[in-house]
Structure formats: structure tokens, C-alpha cells
Design a protein around this motif. Structure first.
Motif, PDB file in Angstrom:
ATOM      1  N   ARG A 108       0.875  -1.187   0.000  1.00  0.00           N
ATOM      2  CA  ARG A 108       0.000   0.000   0.000  1.00  0.00           C
ATOM      3  C   ARG A 108       0.902   1.223   0.000  1.00  0.00           C
ATOM      4  N   HIS A 136      -7.722   0.018  -5.767  1.00  0.00           N
ATOM      5  CA  HIS A 136      -7.714  -0.806  -4.556  1.00  0.00           C
ATOM      6  C   HIS A 136      -8.436  -2.104  -4.961  1.00  0.00           C
ATOM      7  N   VAL A 170     -11.247   3.294  -4.014  1.00  0.00           N
ATOM      8  CA  VAL A 170     -12.323   2.295  -3.904  1.00  0.00           C
ATOM      9  C   VAL A 170     -13.341   2.537  -5.017  1.00  0.00           C
ATOM     10  N   ARG A 223     -15.982   7.357   2.442  1.00  0.00           N
ATOM     11  CA  ARG A 223     -15.488   8.305   3.445  1.00  0.00           C
ATOM     12  C   ARG A 223     -14.954   9.565   2.749  1.00  0.00           C
ATOM     13  N   GLN A 225     -12.105  11.650   2.057  1.00  0.00           N
ATOM     14  CA  GLN A 225     -10.675  11.317   2.154  1.00  0.00           C
ATOM     15  C   GLN A 225      -9.876  12.590   2.439  1.00  0.00           C
ATOM     16  N   GLY A 264     -15.084   1.240   4.956  1.00  0.00           N
ATOM     17  CA  GLY A 264     -14.394   1.551   6.197  1.00  0.00           C
ATOM     18  C   GLY A 264     -13.060   2.236   5.896  1.00  0.00           C
TER      19      GLY A 264
HETATM   20  N1  ASP Z   1     -10.006   1.760   3.370  1.00  0.00           N
HETATM   21  C1  ASP Z   1     -10.281   2.312   2.056  1.00  0.00           C
HETATM   22  C2  ASP Z   1      -9.000   2.721   1.368  1.00  0.00           C
HETATM   23  O1  ASP Z   1      -7.919   2.415   1.854  1.00  0.00           O
HETATM   24  C3  ASP Z   1     -11.274   3.415   2.093  1.00  0.00           C
HETATM   25  C4  ASP Z   1     -10.930   4.598   2.948  1.00  0.00           C
HETATM   26  O2  ASP Z   1      -9.804   4.707   3.452  1.00  0.00           O
HETATM   27  O3  ASP Z   1     -11.809   5.458   3.085  1.00  0.00           O
HETATM   28  O4  ASP Z   1      -9.039   3.335   0.332  1.00  0.00           O
END
Ligand code: ASP
Length: 313
Positions: A108, A136, A170, A223, A225, A264
Motif C-alpha cells: 500500500r 484498490h 475504492v 469516506r 478522504q 471503512g
Molecule cells: N479503506 C479504504 C481505502 O484504503 C477506504 C478509505 O480509506 O476510506 O481506500
């Protein structure tokens, strides 16, 4: 049907039959994971290294559990404590690890494209666990598996992806996957959080949440970001919740059996009402987490088969 990839870098490069192969295998791992003995030997003798240059809860934990359940030797590196802090480049770190003969590298990184670059420099299979706002892939696959199990299919569904599309990997991976599977995709959010030109991606764009959710089979919330935002994109979180937060009134516009999803981490009272997130009749958020382990087991199993075949050739 075969899975032909050396790496899993994004959904863009996968064919629909390859997606189906991953999901079918993941279904059988989901059954294994619900049983009393959670062990298989698909990765026995192999070494898996997880390199997370960005924080993660679900993705890192589930890649670790997936590797352990399949018998790999798993090491998770805390990149905050690594030589990156001493100025080593991503590529030098990757080459150093590559010299230790890993078989699977899970990465990542905050920069879009960094994982693709790294995959060109190493001799093992690389899995993208999220690169910047680019892709992702395992998230989109676990979302697809969750939808397929809830709805019985992936085609001819209306899926509303809502919120901060601009900064979301996402959203991008889901748009690729659902598009390949012939679902109808709607992007719902304020104009400041939907990229200009999104209408050319084969999706419908809505700035009004009620209209965007009308008749939807799946409501996928995202979410805000903030870590990828440079400046103010919304007037206030209160105003944002009022217009784009998922509450019972807005959800009533979707189909009565519509499912609610969220990758999440979730911010209750910002993009989603806590009661809806916890409603076991509507929310499949915990199933998404469960399917995350199964999908990552399937992806690593399939990549390891190809790796072994290449090495034997
Ligand atoms: N966990 C997801 C990502 O790593 C979504 C997020 O962080 O809002 O993209």
C-alpha cells in the motif's frame, strides 16, 4: 476459465472471466473460514511480505490472516520504522526485500502508480493494497463478492456510489469492476467531489442524493478522504451530512431490499447514520470485512499458482 495474471495491480487489467475465477474461489474460502479448521496449504513454503506505507486496519489485518490461513510465512513491515525514514527510495527498499526471495509482496502506498512501478523491479508476485487514488483491487473484489452473495448476481444491478469520488481508489476500482460486469453505475456527490469528465466513464452522475438513490439495488457509501484533499471541498461536515449523509429518509428512495455498503473506516454522522450502518437487515458492512479475508486468500492462491508455473517452466 483461467486466471492469467502475474500480479494483481488493478481491476482495469482483469477480464470478466478472471474476476469470476477469483470470486468463485473466494466463495469456497469463505466457507472454509466459517468452519472449525481454518487451514489450507495453498501457500505452504512461500513467503509473504506486507509493506504498508499508509495506515490500514482492515486491509493489512486481512492480508495477514489470509496468508497465515493458507500456510505462508508472513511478515508485516512497519514502513514508518524502516529505512524509508533514512532516505532510501521505494525501489531500493523493494530490491533489498526482493533479495530475500519473497514470493508475494503486498503493498500500500500513498502515490498512485507506485505499486505498478515496484512490480516491474521485483521477481515475485505483487498485490496492490491501495495506491493513492488510483486502485484498490481487493476492495472492489470483496465488494463484488458481497454483492453477488446478497443479490445472487452482479449484472443488471443499479449501484449508487456516493460521496467523495474524486479522492477514492475504492470508487475507481469498483467502477472498473461493476462496468465489466454490466451493472449500471451511478456516482452521487457534490460537484466538488466528482471529477469533471466522470460522465465519460460510462456512469450516470447525480448531485442530488434522493435522485441518485431512486430505485438503487446497492448503496455504497464512501469516506471523505481528508488526507488526500488539498483545501476545502465541502462547506462543513454538518452541511455535508445534511445533503449527502445516508439516513433513513434518503435510503427510502432506494429499492426496499437495497443493501448498504461502506469500505471503512466509517465516520458515523458524516457520511452515514450510525443506526443504518448497524442495521443487520440493510447493512452488509461486516460481511464486506468477512469477504475481504476470503478474496485475499483467493487472489494470493491464484497468483502463487501462476508464480510456481512460471518458475517450473
Ligand atoms: N479503506 C479504504 C481505502 O484504503 C477506504 C478509505 O480509506 O476510506 O481506500
Amino acid at each position: 476459465m483461467t486466471f492469467r495474471q502475474d500480479h494483481l495491480l488493478g481491476i482495469e487489467s482483469l477480464a470478466p472471466d478472471e474476476i469470476a475465477v477469483i470470486l468463485d474461489l473466494a466463495d469456497s474460502y469463505a466457507a472454509l473460514n466459517r468452519g472449525p479448521e481454518k487451514h489450507a496449504a495453498a501457500l505452504a513454503g512461500l513467503t509473504q511480505i506486507n509493506m504498508f506505507f499508509e495506515t490500514s486496519t482492515r486491509t493489512q489485518a486481512s492480508f495477514e490472516i489470509a496468508g497465515l490461513r493458507l500456510g505462508a510465512d508472513v511478515m508485516s513491515m512497519s514502513m514508518h520504522a524502516s529505512s524509508i525514514k533514512k532516505g532510501e527510495t521505494l525501489i531500493d527498499t523493494a530490491l533489498t526485500l526482493n533479495a530475500m526471495h519473497p514470493d508475494l509482496l503486498v503493498v500500500r502506498h500513498p502515490q498512485s502508480g507506485a505499486v505498478d512501478l515496484l512490480a516491474q523491479k521485483v521477481t515475485c508476485a505483487v498485490l496492490n493494497a491501495g495506491d493513492g487514488r488510483h486502485e484498490h483491487p481487493t476492495q472492489a473484489l470483496l465488494d463484488a463478492l458481497t454483492i453477488r452473495r446478497a443479490k445472487g448476481r452482479l449484472h443488471r444491478l443499479t449501484v449508487a456510489i456516493c460521496g467523495d469520488i474524486s479522492h477514492s481508489r475504492v470508487a475507481r476500482s469498483n467502477i472498473w469492476l461493476l462496468g465489466k460486469m454490466e451493472s449500471r453505475i451511478r456516482l452521487v456527490g457534490p460537484p466538488t467531489l466528482i471529477p469533471t469528465g466522470a460522465a465519460d466513464w460510462g456512469v450516470e452522475v447525480f448531485h442530488d442524493m434522493a435522485q441518485g438513490l431512486e430505485g438503487a439495488d446497492v448503496v455504497m457509501m464512501l469516506r471523505l478522504q481528508n488526507e488526500r484533499m488539498d483545501g476545502g471541498f465541502i462547506p462543513s461536515t454538518r452541511e455535508y451530512y445534511h445533503r449527502y449523509g445516508l439516513d433513513a429518509e434518503k435510503l427510502a428512495r432506494a429499492k426496499p431490499d437495497a443493501i448498504v455498503m461502506h469500505p471503512g473506516p466509517m465516520n458515523r454522522g458524516v457520511e452515514i447514520d450510525g443506526t443504518i450502518a448497524d442495521d443487520i437487515n440493510r447493512s452488509v458492512i461486516q460481511e464486506q470485512v468477512e469477504m475481504g479475508v476470503a478474496v485475499r486468500m483467493a487472489a494470493m492462491d491464484l497468483l502463487a499458482r501462476n508464480l510456481r508455473a512460471r518458475r517450473a517452466a
